[in-house]
Motif scaffolding. Sequence first.
Motif, mmCIF file in Angstrom:
data_model
loop_
_atom_site.group_PDB
_atom_site.id
_atom_site.type_symbol
_atom_site.label_atom_id
_atom_site.label_comp_id
_atom_site.label_asym_id
_atom_site.label_seq_id
_atom_site.Cartn_x
_atom_site.Cartn_y
_atom_site.Cartn_z
ATOM 1 N N ARG A 241 -37.149 29.927 8.853
ATOM 2 C CA ARG A 241 -37.555 30.683 10.035
ATOM 3 C C ARG A 241 -36.587 30.525 11.203
ATOM 4 O O ARG A 241 -36.826 31.031 12.284
ATOM 5 N N ALA A 242 -35.499 29.791 10.988
ATOM 6 C CA ALA A 242 -34.470 29.672 12.029
ATOM 7 C C ALA A 242 -33.121 29.478 11.355
ATOM 8 O O ALA A 242 -33.017 28.832 10.306
ATOM 9 N N VAL A 243 -32.079 30.055 11.941
ATOM 10 C CA VAL A 243 -30.720 29.887 11.433
ATOM 11 C C VAL A 243 -29.813 29.499 12.591
ATOM 12 O O VAL A 243 -30.040 29.883 13.743
ATOM 13 N N LYS A 244 -28.799 28.720 12.269
ATOM 14 C CA LYS A 244 -27.757 28.382 13.235
ATOM 15 C C LYS A 244 -26.521 29.189 12.851
ATOM 16 O O LYS A 244 -26.070 29.133 11.707
ATOM 17 N N LEU A 245 -25.997 29.936 13.810
ATOM 18 C CA LEU A 245 -24.871 30.826 13.537
ATOM 19 C C LEU A 245 -23.622 30.346 14.253
ATOM 20 O O LEU A 245 -23.675 29.968 15.430
ATOM 21 N N ARG A 246 -22.502 30.388 13.542
ATOM 22 C CA ARG A 246 -21.174 30.240 14.150
ATOM 23 C C ARG A 246 -20.369 31.437 13.678
ATOM 24 O O ARG A 246 -20.243 31.668 12.479
ATOM 25 N N ILE A 247 -19.862 32.186 14.637
ATOM 26 C CA ILE A 247 -19.251 33.468 14.304
ATOM 27 C C ILE A 247 -17.918 33.598 15.024
ATOM 28 O O ILE A 247 -17.796 33.266 16.203
ATOM 29 N N VAL A 248 -16.907 34.038 14.286
ATOM 30 C CA VAL A 248 -15.571 34.244 14.848
ATOM 31 C C VAL A 248 -15.140 35.666 14.532
ATOM 32 O O VAL A 248 -15.130 36.075 13.371
ATOM 33 N N GLY A 249 -14.844 36.436 15.570
ATOM 34 C CA GLY A 249 -14.206 37.723 15.339
ATOM 35 C C GLY A 249 -12.743 37.440 15.048
ATOM 36 O O GLY A 249 -12.324 36.293 14.936
ATOM 37 N N ALA A 250 -11.933 38.464 14.942
ATOM 38 C CA ALA A 250 -10.503 38.208 14.801
ATOM 39 C C ALA A 250 -10.010 37.856 16.204
ATOM 40 O O ALA A 250 -9.138 38.494 16.767
ATOM 41 N N GLY A 251 -10.702 36.815 16.799
ATOM 42 C CA GLY A 251 -10.388 36.391 18.161
ATOM 43 C C GLY A 251 -11.483 35.560 18.784
ATOM 44 O O GLY A 251 -11.404 34.353 18.876
ATOM 45 N N GLY A 252 -12.605 36.154 19.266
ATOM 46 C CA GLY A 252 -13.650 35.462 20.013
ATOM 47 C C GLY A 252 -14.527 34.597 19.120
ATOM 48 O O GLY A 252 -14.539 34.715 17.892
ATOM 49 N N VAL A 270 -17.626 41.015 9.076
ATOM 50 C CA VAL A 270 -16.498 40.122 9.343
ATOM 51 C C VAL A 270 -15.332 40.980 9.806
ATOM 52 O O VAL A 270 -14.854 41.856 9.063
ATOM 53 N N GLY A 271 -14.884 40.757 11.049
ATOM 54 C CA GLY A 271 -13.804 41.553 11.611
ATOM 55 C C GLY A 271 -12.486 41.336 10.890
ATOM 56 O O GLY A 271 -12.111 40.214 10.562
ATOM 57 N N ALA A 272 -11.783 42.432 10.633
ATOM 58 C CA ALA A 272 -10.474 42.346 9.980
ATOM 59 C C ALA A 272 -9.422 41.879 10.978
ATOM 60 O O ALA A 272 -9.531 42.129 12.187
ATOM 61 N N GLY A 273 -8.414 41.177 10.484
ATOM 62 C CA GLY A 273 -7.320 40.747 11.343
ATOM 63 C C GLY A 273 -6.494 41.930 11.809
ATOM 64 O O GLY A 273 -6.348 42.934 11.100
ATOM 65 N N PRO A 388 -8.510 37.524 9.495
ATOM 66 C CA PRO A 388 -9.868 38.040 9.715
ATOM 67 C C PRO A 388 -10.768 36.960 10.305
ATOM 68 O O PRO A 388 -10.423 35.771 10.293
ATOM 69 N N GLY A 389 -11.917 37.393 10.806
ATOM 70 C CA GLY A 389 -12.869 36.439 11.352
ATOM 71 C C GLY A 389 -13.647 35.737 10.251
ATOM 72 O O GLY A 389 -13.304 35.791 9.065
ATOM 73 N N ILE A 390 -14.759 35.102 10.647
ATOM 74 C CA ILE A 390 -15.610 34.383 9.693
ATOM 75 C C ILE A 390 -16.998 34.284 10.291
ATOM 76 O O ILE A 390 -17.169 34.252 11.510
ATOM 77 N N VAL A 391 -18.016 34.289 9.434
ATOM 78 C CA VAL A 391 -19.408 34.104 9.863
ATOM 79 C C VAL A 391 -19.991 32.958 9.040
ATOM 80 O O VAL A 391 -19.973 33.002 7.813
#
Length: 395
Positions: A241-252, A270-273, A388-391
Amino acid sequence: MDRSIVYPGSIPLDTDLLNTNRNMMIGLGALMQAVLGSATVVDGLAVGPTVPASLAVVVAPGSITQLATLDAAAYGSLAADTGTPLLKMGINLAPTSFTLTAPVVSGQSVAWLIEASFQESDSAPVVLPYYNAAAPTQPYLGPNNAGTAQNTQRSQRVQLQAKPGAAASTGSQVAPAVDAGWVGLAVVTLAYGQSSVTGASIAPLPAAPVLGFKLPALRPGFAQQAVFSNSGSFVVPAGVRAVKLRIVGAGGYGEGIYGVTPGQSIAVTVGAGGAGGGAGNNAGGTGGTSSFGTFISATGGQGGLSTGSLWSGGAGGTATGGTINAAGSYGSDGGSDITMINGLGGSSVFGGAGRAAKGGLAPANATGPGGGGGGAYGPASAGGAGAPGIVIVEY
């Protein structure tokens, strides 16, 4: 937990035994609430086909824990108490079956809802032996020798029912709404002409408050992880019922903890580089945006810019929706002087920026999620590509 006290030689009262039972129920209810909370919880009660297959389903043994009142009706000589909330557990030790019917019109289907609720009721009536207080040797049958049967057991069980929705063209049938005070367990869909219920006909409801973990399976914090290096979807596992997210765009970069619903399917992007700038002092491409549904997103960084004989590094991407929202770093600037190192790519929170060109060295692509590619030296060389980014989903 309260306990009744009796003494040698004293005449025990019926309330001594009744209070012992009630106090034990109160203690167990308080313990369950300390462990499970006050929300309704289901354990077991899985809905499945019969063996051999038929137009019936079987609800397996199990329990439901639901907030109720101490006693909705008088308990023997003890008065009703409807003002004291108490968590109670209904238990079914035997399976329960329901016979369902298919539509009678060709091309139609019907959705049956199987739902459950806590039920407390008095049962097992018996004509009890009494004695005449005025003449103790004279036996009575029932109160005042009236021969009246009286309930001897207050049971706590799981109440189950099957409700059909309206038959409709196959694909447009809708299950009925869950009744107030009940919880839905599963939907069983039957089509015209169907002669038996199969496993494929039964869909457990994702929102059913099924106990997701038993004590041996519990681990502290967010113990499991799903990593997305490409776009896809995340289906929330049962009990989560809860998730912890770490997300990287191709930058932020963004991070946070969010409430979810078991069975919920959430789109992951997932944002492309960004592409490296083409030969001839061209600007680099902007990186793509990464996102997890509508919860959080992180944009890509800007490609490096060319202005005559000087080249400025692009701005890093930014994040929104997170408890932590961080921007990627700027790429470093470059110039036409052969002694200068042309622009390094901007780093993300994971680093991984590409090396810049100098002299005969070619620029390098980014090496870590969200990193920028290195800048080129001279008009004949193209710049490095961003990563690319990562989730990262922890649950």
